[in-house]
Design a protein around this motif. Structure first.
Motif, PDB file in Angstrom:
ATOM      1  N   LEU A 246      -5.927 -21.068 -29.819  1.00 50.28           N
ATOM      2  CA  LEU A 246      -7.277 -21.494 -29.456  1.00 50.28           C
ATOM      3  C   LEU A 246      -7.519 -21.423 -27.960  1.00 50.28           C
ATOM      4  CD1 LEU A 246     -10.003 -22.735 -30.297  1.00 50.28           C
ATOM      5  CD2 LEU A 246      -8.924 -24.988 -30.170  1.00 50.28           C
ATOM      6  N   PHE A 247      -6.564 -21.955 -27.183  1.00 51.92           N
ATOM      7  CA  PHE A 247      -6.770 -22.008 -25.734  1.00 51.92           C
ATOM      8  C   PHE A 247      -6.086 -20.873 -24.980  1.00 51.92           C
ATOM      9  CE2 PHE A 247      -7.624 -26.385 -27.026  1.00 51.92           C
ATOM     10  CZ  PHE A 247      -8.802 -26.635 -26.334  1.00 51.92           C
ATOM     11  N   GLY A 248      -5.204 -20.153 -25.658  1.00 51.20           N
ATOM     12  CA  GLY A 248      -4.535 -19.046 -24.987  1.00 51.20           C
ATOM     13  C   GLY A 248      -5.111 -17.699 -25.360  1.00 51.20           C
ATOM     14  N   GLY A 249      -6.367 -17.694 -25.816  1.00 52.62           N
ATOM     15  CA  GLY A 249      -6.983 -16.467 -26.304  1.00 52.62           C
ATOM     16  C   GLY A 249      -7.519 -15.569 -25.211  1.00 52.62           C
ATOM     17  N   ALA A 250      -6.667 -15.233 -24.254  1.00 56.79           N
ATOM     18  CA  ALA A 250      -7.109 -14.398 -23.136  1.00 56.79           C
ATOM     19  C   ALA A 250      -7.523 -13.009 -23.583  1.00 56.79           C
ATOM     20  CB  ALA A 250      -5.988 -14.293 -22.100  1.00 56.79           C
ATOM     21  N   VAL A 251      -6.936 -12.521 -24.674  1.00 59.08           N
ATOM     22  CA  VAL A 251      -7.222 -11.155 -25.097  1.00 59.08           C
ATOM     23  C   VAL A 251      -8.687 -10.971 -25.494  1.00 59.08           C
ATOM     24  CG1 VAL A 251      -4.878 -10.613 -25.822  1.00 59.08           C
ATOM     25  CG2 VAL A 251      -6.426 -11.719 -27.425  1.00 59.08           C
ATOM     26  N   ALA A 252      -9.364 -12.076 -25.812  1.00 67.27           N
ATOM     27  CA  ALA A 252     -10.777 -11.963 -26.152  1.00 67.27           C
ATOM     28  C   ALA A 252     -11.599 -11.491 -24.956  1.00 67.27           C
ATOM     29  CB  ALA A 252     -11.312 -13.309 -26.654  1.00 67.27           C
ATOM     30  N   LEU A 253     -11.062 -11.718 -23.762  1.00 58.99           N
ATOM     31  CA  LEU A 253     -11.788 -11.342 -22.546  1.00 58.99           C
ATOM     32  C   LEU A 253     -11.288 -10.023 -21.956  1.00 58.99           C
ATOM     33  CD1 LEU A 253     -11.988 -14.844 -20.797  1.00 58.99           C
ATOM     34  CD2 LEU A 253     -13.777 -13.675 -22.096  1.00 58.99           C
ATOM     35  N   GLY A 308       2.235 -19.458 -23.064  1.00 60.32           N
ATOM     36  CA  GLY A 308       1.294 -20.068 -22.123  1.00 60.32           C
ATOM     37  C   GLY A 308       1.496 -19.567 -20.705  1.00 60.32           C
ATOM     38  N   LEU A 309       2.762 -19.445 -20.277  1.00 60.75           N
ATOM     39  CA  LEU A 309       3.043 -18.932 -18.932  1.00 60.75           C
ATOM     40  C   LEU A 309       2.541 -17.500 -18.767  1.00 60.75           C
ATOM     41  CD1 LEU A 309       6.695 -20.197 -18.270  1.00 60.75           C
ATOM     42  CD2 LEU A 309       4.584 -21.024 -17.198  1.00 60.75           C
ATOM     43  N   SER A 310       2.736 -16.686 -19.790  1.00 58.89           N
ATOM     44  CA  SER A 310       2.307 -15.284 -19.702  1.00 58.89           C
ATOM     45  C   SER A 310       0.788 -15.175 -19.615  1.00 58.89           C
ATOM     46  CB  SER A 310       2.831 -14.498 -20.904  1.00 58.89           C
ATOM     47  OG  SER A 310       2.216 -14.923 -22.104  1.00 58.89           O
ATOM     48  N   ILE A 311       0.078 -16.064 -20.298  1.00 62.95           N
ATOM     49  CA  ILE A 311      -1.385 -16.049 -20.237  1.00 62.95           C
ATOM     50  C   ILE A 311      -1.862 -16.426 -18.840  1.00 62.95           C
ATOM     51  CG2 ILE A 311      -3.481 -17.182 -21.085  1.00 62.95           C
ATOM     52  CD1 ILE A 311      -2.222 -15.116 -22.993  1.00 62.95           C
ATOM     53  N   ILE A 312      -1.212 -17.418 -18.231  1.00 66.93           N
ATOM     54  CA  ILE A 312      -1.575 -17.802 -16.858  1.00 66.93           C
ATOM     55  C   ILE A 312      -1.308 -16.652 -15.895  1.00 66.93           C
ATOM     56  CG2 ILE A 312      -0.977 -19.339 -14.941  1.00 66.93           C
ATOM     57  CD1 ILE A 312      -0.403 -21.515 -17.012  1.00 66.93           C
ATOM     58  N   LEU A 313      -0.152 -15.994 -16.050  1.00 67.83           N
ATOM     59  CA  LEU A 313       0.182 -14.856 -15.198  1.00 67.83           C
ATOM     60  C   LEU A 313      -0.856 -13.749 -15.340  1.00 67.83           C
ATOM     61  CD1 LEU A 313       2.127 -13.366 -13.312  1.00 67.83           C
ATOM     62  CD2 LEU A 313       3.401 -12.609 -15.348  1.00 67.83           C
ATOM     63  N   PHE A 314      -1.277 -13.476 -16.570  1.00 70.39           N
ATOM     64  CA  PHE A 314      -2.293 -12.450 -16.785  1.00 70.39           C
ATOM     65  C   PHE A 314      -3.593 -12.829 -16.086  1.00 70.39           C
ATOM     66  CE2 PHE A 314      -6.036 -11.134 -19.230  1.00 70.39           C
ATOM     67  CZ  PHE A 314      -5.943  -9.744 -19.074  1.00 70.39           C
ATOM     68  N   PHE A 320      -2.745  -4.059 -12.174  1.00 69.45           N
ATOM     69  CA  PHE A 320      -2.821  -3.589 -13.549  1.00 69.45           C
ATOM     70  C   PHE A 320      -1.501  -3.718 -14.287  1.00 69.45           C
ATOM     71  CE2 PHE A 320      -2.450   0.122 -16.481  1.00 69.45           C
ATOM     72  CZ  PHE A 320      -3.313  -0.364 -17.461  1.00 69.45           C
ATOM     73  N   TRP A 321      -0.415  -3.217 -13.693  1.00 68.24           N
ATOM     74  CA  TRP A 321       0.865  -3.200 -14.405  1.00 68.24           C
ATOM     75  C   TRP A 321       1.482  -4.585 -14.532  1.00 68.24           C
ATOM     76  CZ3 TRP A 321       1.607   0.447 -17.575  1.00 68.24           C
ATOM     77  CH2 TRP A 321       1.105   1.721 -17.314  1.00 68.24           C
ATOM     78  N   LEU A 322       1.174  -5.478 -13.605  1.00 67.55           N
ATOM     79  CA  LEU A 322       1.607  -6.866 -13.765  1.00 67.55           C
ATOM     80  C   LEU A 322       0.862  -7.504 -14.927  1.00 67.55           C
ATOM     81  CD1 LEU A 322       3.270  -9.262 -12.789  1.00 67.55           C
ATOM     82  CD2 LEU A 322       1.419  -9.813 -11.168  1.00 67.55           C
ATOM     83  N   SER A 323      -0.411  -7.165 -15.074  1.00 59.44           N
ATOM     84  CA  SER A 323      -1.190  -7.652 -16.209  1.00 59.44           C
ATOM     85  C   SER A 323      -0.632  -7.115 -17.519  1.00 59.44           C
ATOM     86  CB  SER A 323      -2.657  -7.235 -16.063  1.00 59.44           C
ATOM     87  OG  SER A 323      -3.232  -7.785 -14.896  1.00 59.44           O
ATOM     88  N   VAL A 324      -0.225  -5.844 -17.506  1.00 63.83           N
ATOM     89  CA  VAL A 324       0.384  -5.244 -18.697  1.00 63.83           C
ATOM     90  C   VAL A 324       1.669  -5.977 -19.066  1.00 63.83           C
ATOM     91  CG1 VAL A 324       1.502  -3.167 -19.617  1.00 63.83           C
ATOM     92  CG2 VAL A 324      -0.634  -2.970 -18.320  1.00 63.83           C
ATOM     93  N   PHE A 325       2.504  -6.279 -18.063  1.00 62.27           N
ATOM     94  CA  PHE A 325       3.749  -7.009 -18.325  1.00 62.27           C
ATOM     95  C   PHE A 325       3.478  -8.390 -18.897  1.00 62.27           C
ATOM     96  CE2 PHE A 325       6.810 -10.188 -16.791  1.00 62.27           C
ATOM     97  CZ  PHE A 325       7.947  -9.759 -17.466  1.00 62.27           C
TER      98      PHE A 325
END
Length: 426
Positions: A246-253, A308-314, A320-325
């Motif tokens: 619910l709160f980690g849905g970064a992929v929607a954006l 959760g950590l990966s979503i914050i990093l994104f 770009f490649w850090l976002s991909v990681f």
């Protein structure tokens, strides 16, 4: 004298023909549904340039999916599963064909953007009705095509295939939008729905095993809800994963990040969407050989914390490649979470209640994808896309910490005994 090895067989469930067909069916259906959602997200954002419109897509699907879920669970437990699933897939196919027409310039060339937009919302709404029945039906069908002794291994393979389809569909959507456009991308979605229907035809009709056929809806739903809310392990797994999604849905954006922040266009959007697929694929391979049922509680908490950590990093990344990681890491962690949660549900749910428990699962977790999309779209509108993503990841971390501290029973959960009990069943 030789003794039988106690080493788990990573391919145990795959030795049953119908289960292999089931995996093809499940992959094709999840792939099609996930791909369709992303193609429509891209089209809607291209029409509106408003992140809130992405949230509305999720809301249009989640309202009927949640509203009908418990009723659908009751129906699934009362009816033959294969016939119900045929109706669900046919319904989805009709919807995907409708969206194929709505993205065809020859059909909607003279339509206004608002008419196209509202028509898309309407079809997504009807898709939510179909989804309310599809999730519980698939969950129930799985237990009817393999013996109990293979449940843990089957849950691992089924969850992994679901995860692969859920991330590869969007990944292909990103690339196909760039290669062949939105319209023909929807044609691919329709094709995969037909593939799932063909696969289903290879599974035989199964008996109805519910001893309470004809039970009133009220009594049926009461029994199902009572089971879920009194079983702390099942409730904990569902609740924890729901908060994360619910709160980690970064992929929607991702359309916002790809177009406006990272500025990588549809091709970069495809790479971003593909990143979680790689992580999920690794999860599938590893979990088949390294069972996740030992210390399942700790592993689930760690996986969601990493997610959760990966979503914050994104959210914070401008490279770009850090976002991909970061997205790759989120797919890896989310894949582990899905496998463990599905294993818990398969091991802990009585056969005659699988439809209702599957329905509750769709409310807690399945529909939280769309609620998460709405939450992300709404918060992005209010506080910006980056802040919205970081906020969601932070809430996920906080939830994991609170659960670990307040629920030692869940933290110390180990499914080893449950797994051994099922392995002994012939």
């Amino acid at each position: 004298m030789t003794t039988k090895s106690n080493k788990p067989d990573p391919y145990q469930a795959l030795r049953y023909r119908e289960f292999n067909v089931f995996l093809i069916l499940r992959f094709a259906m999840v792939f099609a549904w996930s791909m369709q959602f992303i193609v429509i997200e891209w089209e809607v954002y291209s029409l509106t340039k408003n992140p809130l419109s992405l949230g509305i897509i999720g809301l249009m699907e989640v309202i009927p999916a949640v509203g009908m879920a418990l009723f659908a669970g009751h129906i699934v437990d009362q009816r033959e599963k294969k016939g119900l699933l045929v109706k669900c897939i046919l319904g989805f196919s009709i919807i995907s064909f409708g969206l194929f027409l709505l993205t065809w310039p020859k059909v909607v060339g003279g339509w206004s953007s608002n008419v196209i937009l509202y028509s898309i919302y309407a079809l997504v709404f009807f898709g939510g009705l179909v989804r309310a029945f599809m999730g519980p039906t698939i969950f129930s069908l799985l237990s009817l095509i393999i013996p109990k002794k293979a449940y843990p291994n089957a849950a691992t393979w089924s969850s992994s295939v679901w995860q692969i389809g859920a991330v590869m569909g969007p990944a292909l959507a990103g690339f196909s939008i760039n290669w062949i456009g939105v319209h023909w991308s929807m044609c691919l979605v329709f094709g995969f729905s037909i593939l799932s229907l063909i696969a289903l035809s290879q599974i035989s009709t199964k008996p109805i095993i519910n001893p309470k056929i004809g039970e009133s809806i009220k009594d049926s739903l009461t029994e199902g809800l009572t089971f879920v809310f009194k079983n702390k392990i099942v409730l904990g797994a569902l609740s924890l994963d729901m908060i994360a999604v619910l709160f980690g849905g970064a992929v929607a954006l991702l359309p916002v990040f790809a177009q406006d922040i990272l500025k990588v266009g549809s091709e970069g959007f495809g790479i971003l969407r593909a990143a979680p697929a790689v992580g999920a694929f690794i999860t599938m391979i590893v979990s088949a050989y390294v069972p996740l049922y030992k210390n399942a509680g700790k592993k689930l908490l760690i996986a969601i914390f990493v997610f959760g950590l990966s979503i914050i990093l994104f959210g914070l990344s401008t490279y770009f490649w850090l976002s991909v990681f970061a997205l790759f890491l989120s797919g890896l962690a989310d894949g582990i979470s899905v496998v463990i949660r599905q294993t818990i549900l398969q091991l802990k749910t009585p056969d005659h209640m699988r439809g209702r428990v599957g329905a509750v699962n769709s409310i807690f977790v399945g529909s939280s994808n769309e609620l998460g999309a709405f939450e992300s779209g709404a918060t992005a509108k209010l506080m910006g896309a980056v802040t919205s993503v970081v906020f969601g990841g932070s809430v996920t971390l906080l939830t994991v910490v609170v659960t670990a501290l307040k629920s030692p029973t869940f933290r110390n959960l180990d499914l080893h005994r449950d797994m051994e009990d099922h392995q002994k069943l012939e």
